[in-house]
Scaffold this motif. Structure first.
Motif, short mmCIF file in Angstrom:
data_model
loop_
_atom_site.label_atom_id
_atom_site.label_comp_id
_atom_site.label_asym_id
_atom_site.label_seq_id
_atom_site.Cartn_x
_atom_site.Cartn_y
_atom_site.Cartn_z
N GLY A 255 0.79 -1.22 0.00
CA GLY A 255 0.00 0.00 0.00
C GLY A 255 0.82 1.27 0.00
O GLY A 255 0.29 2.37 0.20
N LEU A 256 2.11 1.16 -0.22
CA LEU A 256 3.00 2.33 -0.21
C LEU A 256 3.04 3.03 -1.56
O LEU A 256 3.31 4.23 -1.64
CB LEU A 256 4.41 1.91 0.20
N LEU A 257 2.79 2.29 -2.62
CA LEU A 257 2.73 2.83 -3.98
C LEU A 257 1.45 2.38 -4.63
O LEU A 257 0.88 1.33 -4.28
CB LEU A 257 3.93 2.34 -4.81
N SER A 258 1.03 3.14 -5.63
CA SER A 258 -0.15 2.78 -6.41
C SER A 258 0.23 2.71 -7.88
O SER A 258 0.98 3.57 -8.38
CB SER A 258 -1.26 3.81 -6.22
N VAL A 259 -0.30 1.71 -8.58
CA VAL A 259 -0.10 1.61 -10.03
C VAL A 259 -1.11 2.53 -10.70
O VAL A 259 -2.32 2.46 -10.44
CB VAL A 259 -0.30 0.16 -10.52
N VAL A 260 -0.60 3.40 -11.57
CA VAL A 260 -1.43 4.42 -12.21
C VAL A 260 -2.18 3.85 -13.41
O VAL A 260 -1.68 2.96 -14.11
CB VAL A 260 -0.53 5.61 -12.64
N ASP A 261 -3.35 4.39 -13.65
CA ASP A 261 -4.19 3.95 -14.76
C ASP A 261 -3.69 4.56 -16.08
O ASP A 261 -4.31 5.44 -16.67
CB ASP A 261 -5.64 4.37 -14.50
N LEU A 262 -2.50 4.08 -16.50
CA LEU A 262 -1.90 4.47 -17.77
C LEU A 262 -1.47 3.21 -18.50
O LEU A 262 -1.28 2.16 -17.86
CB LEU A 262 -0.68 5.38 -17.53
N PRO A 263 -1.32 3.27 -19.83
CA PRO A 263 -0.97 2.05 -20.58
C PRO A 263 0.32 1.38 -20.07
O PRO A 263 1.30 2.06 -19.74
CB PRO A 263 -0.78 2.56 -22.01
N VAL A 264 0.27 0.07 -20.00
CA VAL A 264 1.45 -0.72 -19.62
C VAL A 264 2.48 -0.64 -20.73
O VAL A 264 2.15 -0.64 -21.92
CB VAL A 264 1.04 -2.18 -19.36
N VAL A 265 3.76 -0.54 -20.37
CA VAL A 265 4.86 -0.54 -21.34
C VAL A 265 5.53 -1.91 -21.29
O VAL A 265 5.98 -2.34 -20.23
CB VAL A 265 5.89 0.56 -21.01
N ARG A 266 5.58 -2.57 -22.42
CA ARG A 266 6.22 -3.88 -22.48
C ARG A 266 7.62 -3.73 -23.06
O ARG A 266 7.82 -3.00 -24.04
CB ARG A 266 5.38 -4.86 -23.29
N ARG A 267 8.54 -4.41 -22.46
CA ARG A 267 9.91 -4.39 -22.96
C ARG A 267 10.52 -5.77 -22.83
O ARG A 267 9.95 -6.67 -22.20
CB ARG A 267 10.76 -3.38 -22.20
N SER A 268 11.71 -5.92 -23.38
CA SER A 268 12.38 -7.21 -23.37
C SER A 268 13.68 -7.14 -22.57
O SER A 268 14.31 -6.09 -22.48
CB SER A 268 12.70 -7.66 -24.80
N PHE A 269 14.05 -8.27 -21.99
CA PHE A 269 15.38 -8.45 -21.44
C PHE A 269 16.23 -9.13 -22.52
O PHE A 269 15.74 -10.01 -23.24
CB PHE A 269 15.35 -9.35 -20.19
N TYR A 270 17.49 -8.72 -22.60
CA TYR A 270 18.35 -9.23 -23.65
C TYR A 270 19.62 -9.86 -23.08
O TYR A 270 20.13 -9.46 -22.03
CB TYR A 270 18.75 -8.10 -24.61
N LEU A 271 20.12 -10.82 -23.84
CA LEU A 271 21.39 -11.47 -23.54
C LEU A 271 22.45 -10.93 -24.48
O LEU A 271 22.27 -10.93 -25.70
CB LEU A 271 21.27 -12.99 -23.73
N LEU A 272 23.56 -10.46 -23.91
CA LEU A 272 24.68 -9.94 -24.70
C LEU A 272 25.85 -10.89 -24.63
O LEU A 272 26.22 -11.36 -23.54
CB LEU A 272 25.12 -8.57 -24.19
N ARG A 273 26.44 -11.19 -25.79
CA ARG A 273 27.68 -11.97 -25.84
C ARG A 273 28.58 -11.38 -26.91
O ARG A 273 28.11 -10.83 -27.90
CB ARG A 273 27.38 -13.44 -26.17
N HIS A 274 29.88 -11.52 -26.69
CA HIS A 274 30.82 -11.06 -27.71
C HIS A 274 30.84 -12.07 -28.85
O HIS A 274 30.90 -13.28 -28.63
CB HIS A 274 32.23 -10.92 -27.10
N LYS A 275 30.79 -11.58 -30.08
CA LYS A 275 30.69 -12.47 -31.23
C LYS A 275 31.94 -13.32 -31.45
O LYS A 275 31.86 -14.42 -32.00
CB LYS A 275 30.40 -11.66 -32.49
N GLU A 276 33.09 -12.83 -31.00
CA GLU A 276 34.35 -13.50 -31.35
C GLU A 276 35.05 -14.16 -30.17
O GLU A 276 36.03 -14.88 -30.37
CB GLU A 276 35.31 -12.50 -32.02
N ARG A 277 34.60 -13.93 -28.96
CA ARG A 277 35.27 -14.52 -27.80
C ARG A 277 34.78 -15.95 -27.56
O ARG A 277 33.65 -16.30 -27.88
CB ARG A 277 35.05 -13.68 -26.55
#
Length: 297
Positions: A255-277
């Protein structure tokens, strides 16, 4: 000098006999003799005395014997280390993660990995998305886990997981009432934001750009370098922020924060790797575990 020559030398020294050494090594007698002769000729020293049909270690051979044995012992230990690495009995996994991933997505997966591979050393580092990309590109970390998009020629970028972001305010904020924020628009409050370079800030910039709003038109009251600091300020009553639902969940439930009635933003988590290592077995095992978990929901 080769390891094979040392192996043959030790076999002959142990048996004091070319034929028996050849039998023990599953080689021809001539090949064994040639290897011993090549070792002696290469270094200009005689290691065996040929007495009649016998071959006996001389003083030089006895001096060389423990050195040759030590080299082969180290080679055997090195082979054992490589075998352990291939079977994940030892090794190191170096991971660098951005804050949201590190705090809310990664912990239970690290615990699962540790349970599966207890002898693998886990080397962790944290930063924002840009810092993680720098770490992977420079070789500081083998795997990078981020919530912001990265475009660098040296790095491969693969989808890791999905995240859902929401606007939150303190419980006493006017936007805590349903529908008020929709009427006010994004300019109806001050904003407390993460720093430029973080995936969370990039998501906010994308959100307002999609709404056709210039950041300069907003009241950006404060920019802070961490999710907990941002939420603490918002909880205390200053403005709104965009944050991962997982990050805000405990405070919302309390009850310390409230989620606002605005559109949800969807995003992705990504995996990074060096192409040559080189990709270690330890890293491949982590990715296999994560992939298996995703496949099974």
């Amino acid at each position: 000098m080769t390891l094979e020559q040392l192996r043959i030398f030790l076999a002959v020294a142990e048996r004091q006999h070319i034929t028996r050494a050849a039998e023990g090594l599953h080689m021809t007698q001539s090949a064994v003799s040639a290897a011993v002769s090549a070792l002696e000729n290469r270094h200009g020293v005689t290691l065996f005395d040929r007495v009649g049909r016998s071959i006996v270690l001389n003083e030089a051979g006895r001096t060389f014997l423990p050195e040759a044995q030590a080299v082969l012992d180290r080679a055997k230990a090195a082979q054992g280390a490589l075998d352990d690495l291939s079977r994940l009995l030892r090794g190191r996994l170096s991971v660098m993660a951005s804050q949201t991933v590190a705090d809310y997505w990664l912990p239970r997966r690290l615990v699962a990995y540790r349970q599966m591979h207890p002898r693998i050393e886990l080397d962790m580092a944290f930063g924002n998305t840009g810092q993680v990309a720098d770490g992977v590109e420079s070789g500081l970390a083998e795997l990078g886990l981020v919530e912001g998009q990265v475009s660098r020629p040296a790095l491969s970028v693969d989808l890791l997981d999905q995240d859902e972001m929401v606007v939150v305010v303190g419980a006493g904020h006017a936007w805590a009432e349903a529908g008020v924020a929709q009427a006010a628009g994004y300019g109806g409050t001050a904003w407390v934001l993460r720093e430029t370079g973080s995936g969370t800030r990039a998501a906010f910039d994308g959100m307002i750009a999609k709404a056709g709003i210039d950041a300069a038109a907003l009241d950006i009251a404060m920019v802070l370098p961490g999710n907990e600091a941002v939420l603490g300020v918002v909880e205390a009553g200053l403005g709104a922020t965009l944050v991962s639902r997982a990050v805000a969940r405990a405070r919302v439930v309390a009850g310390l924060l409230s989620v606002v009635d605005l559109p949800v933003v969807r995003r992705s988590f990504y995996l990074l790797r060096h192409k040559e290592r080189y990709r270690t077995k330890a890293a491949e095992a982590f990715l296999a575990m994560v992939g298996s978990a995703r496949a099974n929901g």
